[in-house]
Structures are given as C-alpha cells and as structure tokens.
Design a protein around this motif. Structure first.
Motif, mmCIF file in Angstrom:
data_model
loop_
_atom_site.group_PDB
_atom_site.id
_atom_site.type_symbol
_atom_site.label_atom_id
_atom_site.label_comp_id
_atom_site.label_asym_id
_atom_site.label_seq_id
_atom_site.Cartn_x
_atom_site.Cartn_y
_atom_site.Cartn_z
ATOM 1 N N HIS A 6 -152.748 3.151 -21.745
ATOM 2 C CA HIS A 6 -151.879 2.464 -23.018
ATOM 3 C C HIS A 6 -152.548 1.827 -23.982
ATOM 4 O O HIS A 6 -152.366 0.954 -24.604
ATOM 5 N N VAL A 7 -153.912 2.143 -24.249
ATOM 6 C CA VAL A 7 -154.808 1.583 -25.164
ATOM 7 C C VAL A 7 -154.313 1.780 -26.678
ATOM 8 O O VAL A 7 -154.317 2.954 -27.186
ATOM 9 N N ARG A 8 -154.264 0.559 -27.507
ATOM 10 C CA ARG A 8 -153.762 1.033 -28.790
ATOM 11 C C ARG A 8 -154.748 -0.258 -29.586
ATOM 12 O O ARG A 8 -154.918 -1.231 -29.106
ATOM 13 N N LYS A 9 -155.304 0.295 -30.619
ATOM 14 C CA LYS A 9 -156.044 -0.608 -31.478
ATOM 15 C C LYS A 9 -155.593 -0.489 -32.830
ATOM 16 O O LYS A 9 -155.559 0.817 -33.480
ATOM 17 N N VAL A 10 -155.328 -1.590 -33.605
ATOM 18 C CA VAL A 10 -154.895 -1.564 -34.927
ATOM 19 C C VAL A 10 -155.816 -2.479 -35.863
ATOM 20 O O VAL A 10 -155.950 -3.563 -35.379
ATOM 21 N N TYR A 11 -156.322 -1.979 -36.696
ATOM 22 C CA TYR A 11 -157.225 -2.779 -37.440
ATOM 23 C C TYR A 11 -156.505 -3.342 -38.659
ATOM 24 O O TYR A 11 -155.649 -2.596 -39.181
ATOM 25 N N GLY A 12 -156.815 -4.529 -39.049
ATOM 26 C CA GLY A 12 -156.233 -5.125 -40.334
ATOM 27 C C GLY A 12 -154.973 -5.636 -39.941
ATOM 28 O O GLY A 12 -154.418 -5.488 -39.049
ATOM 29 N N ALA A 20 -156.138 3.066 -35.185
ATOM 30 C CA ALA A 20 -157.618 3.731 -34.769
ATOM 31 C C ALA A 20 -157.238 4.321 -33.272
ATOM 32 O O ALA A 20 -157.789 5.611 -33.311
ATOM 33 N N LEU A 21 -156.309 3.774 -32.642
ATOM 34 C CA LEU A 21 -155.996 4.301 -31.077
ATOM 35 C C LEU A 21 -154.566 4.150 -30.952
ATOM 36 O O LEU A 21 -154.217 3.123 -31.108
ATOM 37 N N ASP A 22 -153.942 5.129 -30.300
ATOM 38 C CA ASP A 22 -152.527 4.881 -30.395
ATOM 39 C C ASP A 22 -152.031 5.605 -28.909
ATOM 40 O O ASP A 22 -151.944 6.728 -28.653
ATOM 41 N N ASP A 23 -152.003 4.482 -28.023
ATOM 42 C CA ASP A 23 -151.573 5.020 -26.627
ATOM 43 C C ASP A 23 -152.377 5.778 -25.894
ATOM 44 O O ASP A 23 -152.055 6.992 -25.548
ATOM 45 N N VAL A 24 -153.705 5.543 -26.070
ATOM 46 C CA VAL A 24 -154.813 6.347 -25.072
ATOM 47 C C VAL A 24 -154.639 6.062 -23.873
ATOM 48 O O VAL A 24 -154.785 4.868 -23.386
ATOM 49 N N ASN A 25 -154.542 7.010 -23.002
ATOM 50 C CA ASN A 25 -154.597 7.085 -21.456
ATOM 51 C C ASN A 25 -155.597 7.919 -21.203
ATOM 52 O O ASN A 25 -155.651 9.164 -21.292
ATOM 53 N N LEU A 26 -156.837 7.572 -20.127
ATOM 54 C CA LEU A 26 -157.689 8.328 -19.673
ATOM 55 C C LEU A 26 -158.120 7.671 -18.621
ATOM 56 O O LEU A 26 -158.242 6.622 -18.058
ATOM 57 N N GLU A 27 -158.854 8.359 -17.274
ATOM 58 C CA GLU A 27 -159.058 8.180 -16.356
ATOM 59 C C GLU A 27 -160.472 8.995 -15.825
ATOM 60 O O GLU A 27 -160.432 10.228 -15.913
ATOM 61 N N VAL A 28 -161.543 7.901 -15.799
ATOM 62 C CA VAL A 28 -162.860 8.967 -15.354
ATOM 63 C C VAL A 28 -162.998 8.609 -13.885
ATOM 64 O O VAL A 28 -163.403 7.419 -13.618
ATOM 65 N N PRO A 29 -163.196 9.557 -13.170
ATOM 66 C CA PRO A 29 -163.560 9.328 -11.673
ATOM 67 C C PRO A 29 -164.839 8.988 -11.537
ATOM 68 O O PRO A 29 -165.707 9.219 -12.504
ATOM 69 N N GLN A 30 -165.265 8.062 -10.576
ATOM 70 C CA GLN A 30 -166.562 7.918 -10.247
ATOM 71 C C GLN A 30 -167.659 9.052 -9.952
ATOM 72 O O GLN A 30 -166.944 10.186 -9.481
#
Ligand code: ADP
Ligand code: ADP
Length: 232
Positions: A6-12, A20-30
C-alpha cells in the motif's frame, strides 16, 4: 525478500501535489529477478528510491529481508542501506578515483581494513571480469565496462538485494545483452535478488522471472513475464 504494501508517495502540497505512487503492492521473492516496467513519469524512480531508503513513502510499508525499513531512522537506517546495492543508468562512478578505488569506496565507508579491502576488490573485479582494469580511471573505460564497475561496487558489501535503475539504458544493444547476462549469472550463482526498473520490455523479457507494469503511479498488470509479454 522485498514486500511493498500500500505504498503511496505524494510530492508537494496544496495545489501542486503530484501522486507519484498510488497504492503500490509488490512482492519480490528471494532469488528472483523482478522487473518494473513503465513509461517516463510512471513512478519507477520514486519506487526504487523508496526501496533504497532515499525517499520515504507518504504512507504504506516496505519490508526488506523481514525487516520493515520504512520505519527506520538514523543508525539503523544507514545499516539497512548497506544491505541494498544499487546500479544506475549513468553509472555514478567517481571520476577522480581508479576502478579499484571506486569498488573499494563502500568498503572504506564500512571501515574495512586495507588488507581486507584489497582482497575483496580483487574478488569483485574478477566476478565482473575486470581484473585488468583495476588501476585505470573510469574515463578510460567503455560504457559496458563502467557498468561492470558499478555492479562490482554495488556488491561490495554483499547486499541482500540489488536495485537496478535503468542500468542498461545508456548502452548499445550488444552491451546491454552482455550486462543483462552478467546480472542473470550473478542471480544464478549467488542467488542474488534483483529488482530492476526499465522502460524496455526487451530487458524484462531477457532476464526477469516476474514483472509489474506501472502506469501513472499504479500497478496495472503483474505476473510471470510470459503472460505480460502477450500484452499488446
Ligand atoms: P519515472 O522514473 O517512471 O520516470 P518518477 O518516479 O521520476 O517516474 O516520477 C513520477 C512522478 O512524480 C512524475 O509526475 C514526476 O514529475 C513526479 N516527481 C518525481 N520526483 C519528484 C519530486 N522530487 N518533486 C515533485 N515531483 C516529483
Ligand atoms: P552524494 O549524496 O554526494 O552523491 P553519496 O554518499 O550518496 O554521495 O554517494 C557517494 C557515491 O556512492 C556516489 O558516487 C554515488 O553514486 C554512490 N552511491 C550512492 N548510493 C549508492 C548505493 N546504494 N550503492 C552503490 N553506490 C552508491
């Protein structure tokens, strides 16, 4: 290995805010090579800067190797950064230092002794096939060789993950293939987990196990590369 929730990044602020990022969900396995594909302005750099801990998400969490890194500050933040290696489009080598000195740089910061540094630098240069270039300056190298130095430097502290920010975008197609082959080789031999961002599907097709497509700060597609590659 990397979990982005649930990563969100707002500038300004106020009128001029950019999401810049709106509810990003990702999983990178080992042990995987994971690609994030997107056009210019999609939010790729912001995402990688959040994982690299150069930028803090406005909300949401990022976990690397079981540790939530988004909550860290000060000394523990610096320690977590040491476990993340990064390579760049423009290589970011120090021009007034030799190849060996560039690779030794992160080891110096860690306070490694001169003897240990020397042995480790030799090992790293051999890993990327540049033993003969230890004492030359970056200006004397080709683009592909510069990126090999970048890779050796990124691996100096034996990081848990390697982040690649458009690492082959400044290289010709043949050199691009050679650098991607090296990354795949490092992934297979050392089990290195790689998160790479790129605007080129060909890069994703060549080495990624899984990929996500980022558009306007949102993940619009995610999965095995074979399924994504079928997209128009
Ligand atoms: P990409 O790497 O995919 O080109 P970025 O992460 O650089 O995308 O940018 C995503 C969006 O966030 C763009 O609209 C960009 O203009 C904006 N942006 C990036 N960095 C900043 C910043 N430091 N301040 C304000 N806006 C930014
Ligand atoms: P500055 O903020 O002055 O660029 P840094 O301490 O961020 O200084 O970086 C010093 C050198 O290390 C630079 O050449 C930079 O490109 C490189 N560097 C920065 N971050 C990383 C990283 N995560 N992995 C490897 N090298 C890095």
């Amino acid at each position: 290995m990397i979990r982005i929730e649930h990563v969100r990044k707002v500038y300004g602020r106020g009128e001029g805010t950019v999401v810049a990022l709106d509810d990003v969900n990702l999983e990178v396995p080992q042990g995987q090579i994971f690609g994030v594909l997107g056009q210019s302005g999609a939010g790729k750099s912001t995402l990688i800067r959040c994982v690299n801990l150069l930028e803090r998400p406005t909300s949401g969490t990022i976990t690397v190797g079981g540790q939530e890194v988004t909550a860290l500050s000060g000394r523990s933040l610096r320690q977590a950064r040491q476990r993340i290696g990064m390579i760049f489009q423009q290589f970011n080598l120090l021009t007034s230092r030799t190849v060996a000195e560039n690779v030794a740089f992160p080891l110096e910061i860690m306070g490694e002794s001169k003897t240990k540094r020397r042995a480790r630098v030799r090992e790293l240069l051999s890993l990327v096939g540049l033993e003969e270039k230890a004492d030359v300056y970056p200006a004397q190298l080709s683009g592909g060789q510069k990126q090999r130095v970048g890779i050796a430097r990124a691996l100096a502290n034996s990081p848990d993950i390697l982040l690649s920010d458009e690492a082959t975008s400044a290289l010709d197609p043949q050199t691009t293939r050679a650098i991607l082959d090296l990354l795949r080789d490092l992934n297979q031999r050392m089990g290195l987990t790689i998160l790479l961002i790129t605007h080129e599907m060909s890069v994703v097709k060549q080495i990624c196990h899984q990929a996500a497509i980022l558009e306007g700060g949102r993940i619009v597609e995610q999965g095995r590369v074979s399924t994504l590659a079928a997209q128009p």
